[in-house]
Design an enzyme around this catalytic site. Structure first.
Site: not given
Length: 312
Positions: A60, A84, A254
């Site tokens: 991401e 994550d 994260h």
């Protein structure tokens, strides 16, 4: 010419970048297959050509995590795990959900680190088991031992691939379909979690050492069923703090993770760059900083602000 276009060689080779990120959902994956195969292989220490240096690719486009992964990879020579911080589980919540007691395994709870479909395949195994005496080696020694041992490289690649399954993408996350790498990191792997954060104009760094745990299969399966069983999973316990405390203080959802306990190395590295540490659990006796820190009462923020950034 036969294809009707002229290749941009520099662009195709990544513009000589030292780290990268993937756009991910939703700008990409609503309409195209996800990037999980490429991301998981690039972050690993091998591909179809054999053993090689890992690349750094942040999910991401999380640049702060990507910077941390790059630093930890350069310090250790080992692949890094983007994760994550998916869920905080306590013994009480596990007992309520599954009827199983994990209080002896993780008395202060554990974190379900489950990235959305991509993780370095090296974390499907305990890489210390690839070479004799690996569990007693520093991460740097282990990296060198594998790098100089073709048999260990073959063992690592075969073991990691055997422990990994590429599963059909979860369509609620990836409407464009694709494949996601799934594995379960073994217990007993020493692992350091870290994260850069930006507070106004100040870059800060968090680092917490811990260890993975191997949950009863029924517990791990349940967590996968209620989260996402197609994604790579690592169950991790921070040392000296509860899993809730870690999840509450680390910042975004994260973090980066490195094999081995390298918190002291990362603290010294960031002190050299005049980046303050906002959270850590490294014993004071293990930490080396310049004596200038003593003149500032050991205050990271004061020392770093007075010195100013090393690079602008």
């Amino acid at each position: 010419k036969a294809q009707g276009f002229k290749a941009n060689v520099e662009y195709s080779q990544g513009c000589n970048a030292i780290a990268a990120g993937t756009q991910g959902q939703r700008a990409w994956t609503d309409f195209n297959p996800n990037f999980d195969i490429a991301e998981s292989i690039l972050n690993s220490s091998f591909d179809w050509n054999g053993y090689r240096a890992p690349h750094i690719v942040a999910t991401e486009n999380d640049s702060k995590n990507g910077i941390g992964m790059l630093a930890a990879m350069l310090i250790t020579g080992l692949p890094q795990l983007f994760a994550d911080i998916r869920t905080n589980w306590t013994p009480a919540s596990v007992k309520k959900a599954t009827g199983k007691d994990v209080s002896k395994l993780a008395p202060q709870g554990f974190i379900d680190k489950r990235n959305s479909g991509a993780g370095a395949l090296d974390y499907a195994v305990n890489i210390a088991s690839m070479v004799r005496g690996g569990r007693k080696m520093t991460p740097q020694e282990l990296s060198a031992a594998i790098r100089n041992n073709a048999a260990a490289q073959k063992k690592l690649m075969e073991s990691a691939m055997k422990a990994t399954t590429y599963m059909a993408a979860a369509l609620e996350y990836f409407p464009g379909d694709g494949l996601s790498s799934h594995y379960r990191t073994p217990g007993g792997v020493p692992m350091t979690a870290y994260r850069y954060n930006v507070i106004g104009d100040t870059l800060t760094f968090s680092v917490v050492e811990g260890e993975t745990v191997e949950l009863p299969v029924s517990v791990a399966d349940h967590i996968g069923d209620v989260t996402d069983k197609t994604w790579p999973e690592s169950y991790w316990v921070p040392r000296g703090m509860s899993s809730f405390e870690y999840m509450s203080k680390i910042g975004p959802n994260h973090d980066g993770n490195s094999y081995g306990l390298i918190g002291a190395d990362l603290i010294t590295f960031n002190s050299m760059l005049r980046i303050p540490i906002d959270m850590h659990n490294v014993p004071a006796d293990d930490i080396f900083r310049p004596t200038y820190w003593d003149r500032c009462g050991g205050n990271d923020y004061l020392a770093c602000s007075r010195l100013g950034p090393l690079y602008r």
